[in-house]
Design a protein around this motif. Sequence first.
Motif, short mmCIF file in Angstrom:
data_model
loop_
_atom_site.label_atom_id
_atom_site.label_comp_id
_atom_site.label_asym_id
_atom_site.label_seq_id
_atom_site.Cartn_x
_atom_site.Cartn_y
_atom_site.Cartn_z
N GLU A 98 66.79 62.81 50.24
CA GLU A 98 66.02 63.22 49.05
C GLU A 98 65.57 64.67 49.17
O GLU A 98 65.76 65.47 48.25
CB GLU A 98 64.80 62.31 48.90
CG GLU A 98 63.86 62.70 47.78
CD GLU A 98 62.57 61.90 47.75
OE1 GLU A 98 61.77 62.13 46.83
OE2 GLU A 98 62.34 61.05 48.64
N ASN B 70 69.33 61.06 37.47
CA ASN B 70 68.35 60.47 38.39
C ASN B 70 69.07 59.82 39.56
O ASN B 70 69.88 58.90 39.35
CB ASN B 70 67.51 59.42 37.67
CG ASN B 70 66.69 60.00 36.55
OD1 ASN B 70 66.45 61.20 36.50
ND2 ASN B 70 66.25 59.16 35.64
N ASN C 238 68.12 72.23 44.72
CA ASN C 238 67.66 72.59 43.37
C ASN C 238 68.80 72.62 42.36
O ASN C 238 69.02 73.61 41.68
CB ASN C 238 66.92 73.94 43.41
CG ASN C 238 66.10 74.16 42.16
OD1 ASN C 238 65.80 73.22 41.43
ND2 ASN C 238 65.74 75.40 41.91
N LYS D 129 66.76 67.85 46.86
CA LYS D 129 65.73 68.61 46.13
C LYS D 129 65.76 70.08 46.52
O LYS D 129 65.60 70.96 45.68
CB LYS D 129 64.34 68.02 46.40
CG LYS D 129 64.06 66.74 45.65
CD LYS D 129 62.66 66.22 45.98
CE LYS D 129 62.32 64.99 45.15
NZ LYS D 129 61.01 64.43 45.51
N GLY E 114 69.16 70.55 39.70
CA GLY E 114 68.85 69.92 38.43
C GLY E 114 68.86 68.40 38.45
O GLY E 114 68.98 67.75 37.42
N PHE E 115 68.73 67.80 39.63
CA PHE E 115 68.65 66.35 39.76
C PHE E 115 67.19 65.93 39.84
O PHE E 115 66.36 66.66 40.38
CB PHE E 115 69.34 65.87 41.05
CG PHE E 115 70.81 66.16 41.11
CD1 PHE E 115 71.71 65.36 40.44
CD2 PHE E 115 71.28 67.22 41.86
CE1 PHE E 115 73.07 65.62 40.51
CE2 PHE E 115 72.64 67.48 41.94
CZ PHE E 115 73.53 66.68 41.26
N ASP E 116 66.89 64.74 39.35
CA ASP E 116 65.62 64.09 39.67
C ASP E 116 65.95 63.13 40.80
O ASP E 116 66.87 62.31 40.68
CB ASP E 116 65.06 63.32 38.46
CG ASP E 116 64.49 64.27 37.41
OD1 ASP E 116 63.89 65.28 37.81
OD2 ASP E 116 64.66 64.00 36.22
N VAL E 117 65.20 63.22 41.90
CA VAL E 117 65.56 62.49 43.11
C VAL E 117 64.35 61.72 43.65
O VAL E 117 63.24 62.25 43.69
CB VAL E 117 66.05 63.45 44.23
CG1 VAL E 117 66.65 62.66 45.38
CG2 VAL E 117 67.04 64.46 43.69
N GLN E 118 64.60 60.48 44.06
CA GLN E 118 63.61 59.69 44.77
C GLN E 118 64.32 58.95 45.91
O GLN E 118 65.54 58.90 45.94
CB GLN E 118 62.94 58.67 43.85
CG GLN E 118 62.06 59.28 42.77
CD GLN E 118 61.20 58.23 42.11
OE1 GLN E 118 60.39 57.57 42.76
NE2 GLN E 118 61.37 58.06 40.80
N TRP F 51 65.38 53.12 36.74
CA TRP F 51 65.24 54.57 36.55
C TRP F 51 66.50 55.33 36.99
O TRP F 51 66.91 56.29 36.35
CB TRP F 51 64.02 55.04 37.36
CG TRP F 51 63.92 56.53 37.53
CD1 TRP F 51 63.34 57.42 36.66
CD2 TRP F 51 64.39 57.29 38.64
NE1 TRP F 51 63.45 58.69 37.16
CE2 TRP F 51 64.09 58.65 38.37
CE3 TRP F 51 65.05 56.98 39.83
CZ2 TRP F 51 64.40 59.68 39.25
CZ3 TRP F 51 65.37 58.00 40.71
CH2 TRP F 51 65.05 59.34 40.42
N ALA F 52 67.12 54.86 38.05
CA ALA F 52 68.23 55.61 38.67
C ALA F 52 69.50 55.53 37.83
O ALA F 52 69.87 54.47 37.33
CB ALA F 52 68.50 55.07 40.07
N ASP F 53 70.17 56.69 37.72
CA ASP F 53 71.52 56.72 37.16
C ASP F 53 72.54 56.41 38.25
O ASP F 53 73.65 55.96 37.98
CB ASP F 53 71.83 58.11 36.58
CG ASP F 53 70.92 58.46 35.42
OD1 ASP F 53 70.76 57.62 34.52
OD2 ASP F 53 70.35 59.57 35.43
#
Length: 197
Positions: A18, A2, A25, A22, A27-31, A72-74
Amino acid sequence: MNILFVCTGNTCRSPMAEAILKDKNEGFDVQSAGVFAGEGHPLSAQAREVMEEEDVETDHHSQPVTPELLEWADLILTMTERHKQALAMQQSGYEEKLFTLKEYVLISDEKWERLKSLYSRVEEKRNCLSQEHEGDIGDKWREEAREELEEIEEIEASLPDVNIMDPFGADIDIYRKTYRELLEYIELLIGKTDEKR
């Protein structure tokens, strides 16, 4: 993994970062979020234009940084050193995963470990002094941590410029430059995180 990108108002740099990540693509979850962001503002018109030129999709609405997002973030990647400092002052406990984007990809892990160790020692000394003097320490902690602060200053002076250019209020060409800068460092980010996964 994340990843949270952070800038000031969350309408230019961090949402562009972000969207770029994204789009890759990987495999990251990004905000993304802003240190001083309002809720629900759209991407700036110039940023949107550049993203359309580059065929990068984004449906962005700004959001402020919250403790929930930080939890949430790593990995929390700010656009400038000031954003990083503002976050560190506003929210404690996230130092281990808080970097500027550029410093995270450009600086060796050994140098980071040394800096983190020095920062921890400074914080320990400041806390101990504060407890001994019931909070009223003024600048006494600086003398107590003088050696660590000098080494921190020396290491930081050797580091590259860690700020991503701010295009806010500039013409479209500056937004294009910011996009290219973000793209370069996000590609390096992907390479570095691939090594660690």
